[in-house]
Write an enzyme that holds these catalytic residues in place. Structure first.
Site, short mmCIF file in Angstrom:
data_model
loop_
_atom_site.label_atom_id
_atom_site.label_comp_id
_atom_site.label_asym_id
_atom_site.label_seq_id
_atom_site.Cartn_x
_atom_site.Cartn_y
_atom_site.Cartn_z
N GLU A 195 0.87 -1.07 -0.18
CA GLU A 195 -0.11 0.07 -0.01
C GLU A 195 0.87 1.23 -0.01
O GLU A 195 0.60 2.18 -0.80
CB GLU A 195 -1.05 -0.15 0.98
CG GLU A 195 -1.93 -1.13 1.12
CD GLU A 195 -3.07 -0.76 0.06
OE1 GLU A 195 -3.05 -0.02 -0.41
OE2 GLU A 195 -3.78 -1.65 0.29
N ARG A 199 0.73 3.94 -3.52
CA ARG A 199 -0.07 5.05 -3.02
C ARG A 199 1.03 5.98 -2.88
O ARG A 199 1.11 7.29 -3.49
CB ARG A 199 -0.80 4.87 -1.75
CG ARG A 199 -2.04 3.80 -1.60
CD ARG A 199 -2.82 3.90 -0.54
NE ARG A 199 -3.83 2.84 -0.67
CZ ARG A 199 -5.24 2.87 -0.29
NH1 ARG A 199 -5.56 4.03 -0.05
NH2 ARG A 199 -5.86 1.73 -0.23
N ASP A 327 -4.86 -10.13 -7.93
CA ASP A 327 -4.87 -9.18 -9.16
C ASP A 327 -3.63 -8.57 -9.70
O ASP A 327 -3.21 -8.80 -10.94
CB ASP A 327 -6.03 -8.30 -8.68
CG ASP A 327 -5.69 -7.48 -7.43
OD1 ASP A 327 -4.69 -7.71 -6.75
OD2 ASP A 327 -6.64 -6.75 -7.10
N GLU A 460 -12.32 -0.06 -10.10
CA GLU A 460 -11.76 -1.16 -11.27
C GLU A 460 -12.70 -1.08 -12.40
O GLU A 460 -12.12 -1.35 -13.52
CB GLU A 460 -11.82 -2.38 -10.53
CG GLU A 460 -10.51 -2.57 -9.67
CD GLU A 460 -10.70 -1.92 -8.36
OE1 GLU A 460 -9.50 -1.64 -7.66
OE2 GLU A 460 -11.90 -1.87 -7.94
#
Length: 588
Positions: A195, A199, A327, A460
């Site tokens: 993360e 980010r 993913d 998404e």
């Protein structure tokens, strides 16, 4: 006599010539009058055209002189401070586009919709500024901030490039000042490596690439250096959690000590970019070693379980999915190939991705009675008829990669991408709120039904609609995106920001404005209604948090950020088949 005859002849001749100046002569001879008018008009047009060309030439010379001055100033700045020119290059390129360029002839409806999305961003950002400035995320219902990422200003950093792309310059500058003067990474906080990379590192690098402001690059390097000890494992596959102040990397207890596939394989874009921009190869080396290690036991179908041992480098018995925790590993195999200019140096990533796409085809099923195409999950030899909304990134990824195939496979994969996008759009359309749940189950004769029913403003599906619009030009994807945006406006917008829904069936609201709503959802919607030249896919690659990173021009076999001048990851597949101007400026 002779003289008199000569004088008379001269007078007669002179009188004959003067008659051509007498209007009466032409009134009696209409054909000659018409000829005279034609000659007059033709001469006038020639003279007028000549004068116009001279004026246009003078204007063009003036423009060329201005551009030459700009280029001289830019080259001078490159000599003095090369890191600060990237953002300026974009504006010069935009200025060079002719007004009649079709790419810039925007549809009035697109202009209106783009403005509505921009207004939504202003509302979300001003609410964050008012109630949660400098904190990670806004809780709109209670009008306060919460530090869900250790107090790194996650929303502020995540939103930087969105502010810049939308032209919200004052807001961007206030955020820049906070980063320069108040952002401190020396916190005793156990941060998610994944993360924080996507980010914070990604957000700062994107802001740097867009603006050329070196403060963003310095901060990106600071936080990346604090994350690097996470890669100090026996195999180089990183631990997924690290204390930013003291190091001490480890994995969450709930994974049984294993590393998560997506968390370990979704740092390559950011760390490669950081090596390119700093000239320090250590970031790239850490990230690429992960892919080299995973390839040693890469399965024939290219599908890896979500848990990987950082000590052995081997997968553990666990779920295979294109949804949560799997993913973006597959996404980055493709995007590193794009980031590397699709050269032979990065072809192994493309080969691995194509192998994984063959595996994805084995997971594709169609519902009854409506024949919605979806991607199953797999546990051992069993298929689970479940698809996360998170997996709705896949249509965009497949469409983006389809052009790298030959004609037959290219059409097949693009068609699959469009079928999956239709399913993802119907995740939204199938609920009373027209917002999608977190995941869906498929049962014979019943098509799809919501599993986990919350919606946390995820991006998404609109991400895939953005890619499909850019790659096909089909305006249907704009209409679908607009419908989704209107559903967010109707159900998630409140006076103090945007909130998710606890239940997409009832519309009950939660109390969180996720940072990725500003970083991804609104950005992709804005770009969906923008000209294709705005963040061109030929010049930029998006990380998994929608932060665009500039593709650095390089020759085949050359990757910058390497002291020996060349680099190729040592990946072997063991015989399996599987915007903006001055493009050649290098970042060192």
């Amino acid at each position: 006599m002779a003289r008199n005859r000569s004088s008379s002849s001269s007078l007669s001749s002179s009188s004959g010539k003067l008659r051509y100046c007498n209007p009466a002569y032409y009134l009696k001879r209409p054909k000659r009058l018409a000829m005279l008018l034609i000659v007059f008009v033709s001469v006038t047009l020639v003279v007028w055209d000549r004068q116009t060309l001279v004026r246009e030439h003078e204007v063009e010379l003036s423009k060329l002189n201005e551009e030459a001055t700009q280029l001289r100033n830019l080259l001078e700045e490159i000599k003095n401070n090369p890191a600060n020119v990237i953002g300026k290059i974009d504006h010069i390129k935009q200025a060079k586009q002719p007004p009649g360029n079709k790419a810039f002839a925007e549809d009035p409806i697109d202009i209106q919709r783009k403005q509505k999305v921009k207004d939504a961003m202003i509302h979300a950002w001003s609410s964050y500024e008012k109630y949660a400035w400098g904190q990670d995320e806004l809780q709109p219902q209670t009008k306060n901030g919460v530090n869900s990422f250790g107090g790194l200003g996650a929303t502020l950093i995540d939103a930087l490039d969105t502010l810049y792309i939308m032209g919200l310059d004052e807001q961007f500058q206030r955020a820049r000042e906070w980063i320069a003067n108040s952002l401190d990474f020396n916190k005793s906080y156990d941060a998610s490596v994944f993360e924080t990379t996507i980010r914070v590192v990604g957000g700062l690098l994107s802001a740097y690439d867009l603006s050329g402001d070196k403060v963003f690059l310095e901060k990106a390097r600071d936080i990346a250096d604090r994350l690097l000890p996470a890669w100090n494992t026996r195999t180089g596959i990183p631990y997924n959690v690290i204390n930013l102040a003291h190091g001490n990397p480890h994995n969450p207890s709930w994974t049984g000590g294993e590393s998560i596939l997506a968390d370990s394989g979704t740092e390559q874009l950011e760390l490669i970019a950081l090596s390119q921009r700093t000239g320090d190869p250590k970031y790239r080396q850490r990230a690429e070693k992960v892919i080299v290690e995973l390839n040693k036991t890469f399965p024939a179908d290219g599908l890896l379980p979500i848990y990987i041992s950082p000590d052995r480098g081997t997968p553990s018995y666990s779920t295979i999915t294109f949804g949560a925790m799997g993913d973006s590993f597959y996404e980055y195999l493709l995007k590193v190939w794009i980031q590397g200019n699709k050269t032979s140096a990065v072809k192994p990533y493309r080969d691995m991705w194509e192998t994984s796409m063959k595996g994805l085809l084995s997971l594709v099923r169609r519902s009854t009675p409506s024949s919605f195409t979806y991607i199953c999950e797999k546990n051992g030899d069993s298929l689970i008829d479940k698809m996360d909304e998170l997996a709705c990134f896949a249509p965009g990824m497949i469409a983006l990669g389809s052009s790298g195939y030959g004609p037959g496979d290219s059409e097949k994969f693009l068609s699959l991408a469009e079928e999956l996008a239709w399913t993802c759009y119907n995740f939204y359309q199938s609920t009373p709120t027209k917002l999608a749940g977190e995941n869906y189950f498929f049962r014979d004769g019943q098509d799809m039904s919501v599993g986990t029913s919350w919606n946390i403003l995820r991006p998404e599906t609109v991400e895939s609609l953005f890619y499909l619009w850019r790659l096909t030009g089909n305006k249907t994807y704009k209409e679908w995106g607009w419908n989704i945006f209107q559903a967010f406006e109707k159900n998630s917008r409140i006076e103090s920001g945007y909130v998710g829904l606890k239940d997409v069936n009832t519309g009950d609201k939660d109390n969180m404005m996720q940072s990725f709503f500003l970083a991804e959802t609104l950005k992709y919607l804005y770009l969906l209604f923008s000209p294709t030249t705005v963040i061109s896919l030929d010049e930029w690659v998006f990380n998994t948090e929608a932060h665009p990173l500039k593709i650095v021009t390089q020759r085949d076999g050359e990757i910058s950020g390497r002291s020996d001048g060349h680099h190729r990851p040592n990946i072997r597949l063991r015989g399996r088949k599987g915007g903006r101007f001055i493009d050649d400026i290098r970042i060192h």
